[in-house]
Each structure stands twice: as C-alpha cells, then as structure tokens.
Design an enzyme around this catalytic site. Structure first.
Site, PDB file in Angstrom:
ATOM      1  N   ASP A 186       0.948  -1.041   0.096  1.00  0.00           N
ATOM      2  CA  ASP A 186      -0.369  -0.055   0.200  1.00  0.00           C
ATOM      3  C   ASP A 186       0.892   0.938   0.681  1.00  0.00           C
ATOM      4  O   ASP A 186       1.752   0.935   0.257  1.00  0.00           O
ATOM      5  CB  ASP A 186      -1.135  -0.208   0.847  1.00  0.00           C
ATOM      6  CG  ASP A 186      -1.891   1.125   1.404  1.00  0.00           C
ATOM      7  OD1 ASP A 186      -2.532   1.820   0.412  1.00  0.00           O
ATOM      8  OD2 ASP A 186      -1.550   1.900   2.712  1.00  0.00           O
TER       9      ASP A 186
ATOM     10  N   ASP B   8       0.136   5.369   0.367  1.00  0.00           N
ATOM     11  CA  ASP B   8      -0.600   6.351   1.867  1.00  0.00           C
ATOM     12  C   ASP B   8      -0.130   5.389   3.275  1.00  0.00           C
ATOM     13  O   ASP B   8      -1.468   4.647   3.374  1.00  0.00           O
ATOM     14  CB  ASP B   8      -1.901   7.356   0.850  1.00  0.00           C
ATOM     15  CG  ASP B   8      -2.404   8.508   1.789  1.00  0.00           C
ATOM     16  OD1 ASP B   8      -0.733   8.219   2.772  1.00  0.00           O
ATOM     17  OD2 ASP B   8      -2.253   9.223   1.907  1.00  0.00           O
TER      18      ASP B   8
ATOM     19  N   LYS C 276      -9.063  -4.367  -4.043  1.00  0.00           N
ATOM     20  CA  LYS C 276      -8.518  -4.872  -2.180  1.00  0.00           C
ATOM     21  C   LYS C 276      -9.930  -4.000  -1.529  1.00  0.00           C
ATOM     22  O   LYS C 276     -10.823  -3.339  -1.832  1.00  0.00           O
ATOM     23  CB  LYS C 276      -8.145  -3.575  -2.038  1.00  0.00           C
ATOM     24  CG  LYS C 276      -5.780  -3.503  -2.422  1.00  0.00           C
ATOM     25  CD  LYS C 276      -5.477  -3.108  -1.365  1.00  0.00           C
ATOM     26  CE  LYS C 276      -5.489  -1.708  -1.785  1.00  0.00           C
ATOM     27  NZ  LYS C 276      -4.481  -0.866  -1.572  1.00  0.00           N
TER      28      LYS C 276
END
Length: 263
Positions: A13, A15, A187
C-alpha cells in the site's frame, strides 16, 4: 529462520505505509532499498482508478524513491485482467475518461447508450458522473447484465481532511435502485491478488501484503490466502487491531521495523 526469509515479493500500500500525504515515512526509502538489495521485488497496489500511474511515479520520485510504472498495479489493471480472462469485450462504464481509455487500449469496447448488446456494466470512481450514466447502468443491471465494481472505497480523501464520494458510494447508490450488489475486483478482494500473480508470475507463497488498513490491505491477505503485515504508521492503531477480528500475520510500527528482518 527469519519470518520474512521466504518473502520474495512485497505488495505495498502507499499512503499510510510508504508516505503520509506528501511526507515520506521514516525508514521507507531504506526499506525499499533493502528489498532490492537482497534480490527481492515490490509492487505498489492501489484502488485508485482515476490517477494516471505517471503521477504516482512522479510523486514517488519527488520523495526520493526511484519508481517505474511497471511497479504499480491498480484496481483498473485487475479489472481489465478479469474482463479479458472472462472474455468480456463490451461494457457500459460508469467511470472517468482516463479509465475508459485504459479499457479501449486493452481491446474492451465501451458502449455509450442503452439498448446495445453488452457483456457487463462496470462502475468505478467517476468525477464525470451524470444522471444519464446512472440510469443506463441501472437499466442494464435490472436487465440481468453482469455488474462489476473496480473497488469498494466509499470515499476519496482530499486535502484539509475532507472527502469526496468514491467508487463504493456510487455502487451503493446503484444498489439502492437495483438491489444488485456488484462483483468487486480491488482491495480487499482476492481477485486483485490473482491479477498480480497472473501479470507478474508470482508464486502465492512468496507474497507479503503490507499496509495500514485492516479492512482493505490485511483483509485482502486473508481472503487471498497470503501473508500480511499491518503497519501502525497510518490509519490503524494498535487498539483498533486488538479489537478487530481481521488479523495480520505480522504487526509492525512501520516499515522501518522490517528493514533488519530482510536478509
């Protein structure tokens, strides 16, 4: 043997994991460098379908991280992979022009009006949303056409702590009319991992999903049957994790704690 010795590919991931807004998380650069130095690789995963990959590359480069488009995999990539795998050639799209162009470049025809034969309706983040688009999508879905959503995120964060409606908000609106839930690709669904495996040829046992969100990053690891690492540098606190039924394989304060575990 170190718990991370068998990991060959880190699915990351961005951020909250590698950076916070426009600030690099302490140790993130060294973490990425260690992955490459030990002959491993990483792929950045994002649910964002509205941002050109070049913008991610530009941002990472500005933060001092050398990156290439091939190292970024989005829910639009996963959706296109799914459509191609299922031989879905014609769709009605609720999405931005940039996503429409990605579909067209992949050989998927985007139908613009109701009444034509299509294989699926695809909804996504759409800042060009119109009432007409919504009506046509609902008509097709109520006709029994396959309905797909690129990702389930309800909101997209903005500067100053504000948010705007994202793909999940649009699919919720469509559900309120049609009572049909979409097949979700991004996701936390395992379809995202399957798409990554197919594109890059990775063995599932060699993968580790690393992220700061339980309900997307860690949940996807659970659904896909791969190892996951929760980092507490973003959204999730240790208290949140202890209360959650979603469990990661590993928990770290940040990716900085992982550097010395990669040998």
């Amino acid at each position: 043997m170190n718990d991370l010795d068998d990991i060959k590919v880190f699915l990351l991931d961005m951020d909250g994991t590698i950076y916070l807004g426009n600030t690099l998380i302490d140790g993130a650069k060294e973490f990425l460098e260690k992955i490459k130095k030990t002959g491993r690789s990483y792929i950045f995963l994002t649910n964002n379908t509205s941002k050109d990959k070049n913008l991610y590359v530009e941002k990472l480069n500005k933060l001092g991280i050398s990156s290439e488009k091939s190292e970024i995999y989005s829910s639009s990539d996963a959706t296109i992979a799914y459509l191609n795998d299922k031989n879905i050639r014609k769709v009605f799209l609720v999405g931005n022009t940039s996503l429409e162009n990605e579909f067209k470049n992949s050989g998927i025809e985007v139908v613009k009006e109701y009444g034509k034969e299509i294989d699926a309706v695809v909804s996504s983040f759409d800042t060009e949303l119109t009432y007409e688009k919504l009506q046509i999508a609902c008509d097709y879905i109520m006709d029994g056409i396959l309905y797909i959503s690129t990702h389930p995120d309800l909101v997209c964060p903005l500067e100053g702590g504000r948010v705007m409606p994202d793909s999940g908000a649009i699919s919720n609106l469509i559900y309120s009319v049609t009572k049909k839930q979409p097949l979700v690709i991004g996701k936390p669904e395992k379809t995202m991992i399957k798409g990554v495996q197919k594109k890059y040829g990775f063995d599932k046992d060699s993968l580790l999903m690393v992220g700061d969100r339980l309900y997307t990053d860690v949940a996807m690891g659970e659904k896909a049957g791969i190892k996951s690492a929760l980092v507490l540098s973003g959204e999730t606190t240790l208290e949140d994790y202890e209360k959650s039924e979603i469990k990661a394989t590993f928990v770290y304060n940040s990716v900085k704690d992982m550097i010395n575990l990669i040998n």
